[in-house]
Design a protein around this motif. Structure first.
Motif, short mmCIF file in Angstrom:
data_model
loop_
_atom_site.label_atom_id
_atom_site.label_comp_id
_atom_site.label_asym_id
_atom_site.label_seq_id
_atom_site.Cartn_x
_atom_site.Cartn_y
_atom_site.Cartn_z
N UNK A 1 -5.64 0.91 6.94
CA UNK A 1 -5.64 2.27 7.48
C UNK A 1 -4.84 3.23 6.62
N UNK A 2 -3.89 2.71 5.86
CA UNK A 2 -3.12 3.53 4.94
C UNK A 2 -3.91 3.83 3.67
N UNK A 3 -4.76 2.90 3.26
CA UNK A 3 -5.48 3.02 2.00
C UNK A 3 -6.76 3.84 2.14
N UNK B 1 -8.02 0.55 -3.80
CA UNK B 1 -8.26 1.26 -5.05
C UNK B 1 -7.36 2.48 -5.12
N UNK B 2 -6.63 2.61 -6.22
CA UNK B 2 -5.72 3.73 -6.42
C UNK B 2 -6.20 4.58 -7.59
N UNK C 1 0.83 -1.20 0.00
CA UNK C 1 0.00 0.00 0.00
C UNK C 1 0.86 1.25 0.00
N UNK C 2 0.22 2.38 -0.30
CA UNK C 2 0.89 3.67 -0.18
C UNK C 2 -0.09 4.71 0.32
N UNK D 1 -1.23 10.63 -6.67
CA UNK D 1 -1.81 9.30 -6.45
C UNK D 1 -2.54 9.33 -5.11
N UNK D 2 -3.75 8.81 -5.09
CA UNK D 2 -4.48 8.73 -3.82
C UNK D 2 -5.30 7.46 -3.82
N UNK D 3 -5.94 7.16 -2.70
CA UNK D 3 -6.53 5.83 -2.56
C UNK D 3 -7.81 5.84 -1.75
#
Length: 357
Positions: A94-96, A178-179, A66-67, A194-196
């Motif tokens: 929690x990151x996504x 989902x990115x 994840x990012x 980039x976001x998610x």
């Protein structure tokens, strides 16, 4: 045949607001101008989480999970409580999540200040009263089971393999990650941000219809940090937002994540446009930006799709589908309200939505 509701993201506008011009202030203009002067590739940086030691360096197996994006300056992230038995994919939720602060799985807030991308291309953070180079791999104290490393947008553009993962267990867990990638160009080869989110998560983002003289990297800042001073300066207004939900579906005949966005034409007929990870679409939330979106598993199987290289993606199916010209239909938001419904047809999952543009 398409198995319902599994892998590919499709953005559905559920609620929108009429856009009015933002109040322009000298201070806001100064903030925007300063950000616009940052070197290309330094306008955002990303906390990258990996299930394996080495964080996808040259000696490790690909294990990206994840990012989470950040803007230069102060930032915070919500993360799970410590769990020695948790996997990286589990804690990475929690990151996504776009709204992780509102999720019971993510009760702990962590902060850092002064994050920036320096001339060497590395990300430096002021953390615990010390400025440290965080472009190096180490075990994560925030996301149990993960290793982490920070990379600039420029690093991801030049080395998409940092997003690779070939572990079946990780890929299975990443199907509902989902990115969304905004691009500077209409071929979707030059990422701007980039976001998610997670599948089925309702996401509300700010509309940015002004400042078209600036790059997409500048104008898409609100999706990375909606609480930033830069977003406050850019957005059309606190009530000018678009709310949407993404869902996922798998085409079992090709293994590719497939969906179709539909709108109602003047004759009252549903006009469906085929959407795949290949489709490069103009944004309805940030005019001038273009958009692609991917499930986490698709992005990690074929990480070079980030920069427009579709090598490795299965061919589109021939039977039962009509591929439309999605390049002319904004799909991530619009002026007006909408409603969504589901319909199955021609062996595919169609997502039908109606929006007043």
């Amino acid at each position: 045949m398409v198995a319902p509701l599994k892998q590919l993201p499709l953005l559905l506008l559920l609620q929108g607001s009429h856009v009015t011009a933002a109040a322009v202030t000298a201070e806001g203009d100064d903030i925007i101008t300063a950000f616009a002067e940052l070197p290309s590739g330094s306008t955002s940086f990303y906390a990258m989480h990996y299930s394996g030691q080495g964080c996808n360096n040259s000696t490790s197996s690909p294990s990206f999970v994840s990012l989470r994006g950040n803007l230069p300056g102060n930032s915070s992230a919500y993360h799970p409580a410590s769990d020695e038995n948790g996997t990286c994919a589990e804690s990475s939720v929690c990151s996504v999540l776009f709204n992780s602060m509102d999720d019971s799985r993510c009760p702990v807030e962590g902060n850092f200040t002064g994050g920036e991308v320096r001339e060497d291309g590395h990300v430096y953070l002021d953390y615990m009263n010390s400025t440290t180079d965080f472009t190096q791999c180490g075990p994560s104290g925030w996301y149990p089971g993960c290793y982490f490393e920070y990379y600039s947008l420029g690093a991801l553009k030049s080395s998409p393999g940092l997003l690779a993962n070939s572990d079946p267990a990780d890929l299975e867990a990443m199907k509902d990650f989902i990115y969304y990638v905004y691009y500077e160009d209409d071929k979707c080869t030059d990422p701007a941000s980039i976001w998610s989110s997670m599948a089925r998560e309702a996401v509300t983002v700010d509309v940015v219809s002004n400042y078209t003289e600036y790059s997409c990297a500048v104008r898409s800042a609100c999706v990375i940090d909606p609480n930033s001073a830069l977003c406050e300066a850019l957005r059309d207004g606190p009530d000018q937002t678009a709310t949407f939900v993404s869902i996922t579906a798998l085409d079992e005949s090709t293994g590719e994540q497939l969906a179709a966005g539909c709108h109602t034409d003047e004759a009252g007929q549903e006009d469906c446009t085929f959407v795949s990870p290949r489709d490069c679409m103009p944004s309805g939330i940030i005019p001038g930006c273009h958009l692609r979106f991917f499930s986490g598993s698709t992005l990690s199987k074929c990480p070079r799709i980030l920069v427009g290289d579709m090598t490795g993606l299965p061919d589109l199916p021939d039977a039962g589908f009509v591929e439309g010209d999605s390049s002319q239909k904004p799909v991530d938001g619009a002026n007006g309200a909408g409603k969504a419904s589901l319909a199955l047809g021609f062996g595919a999952l169609y997502i039908c939505w109606f929006v007043l543009f």
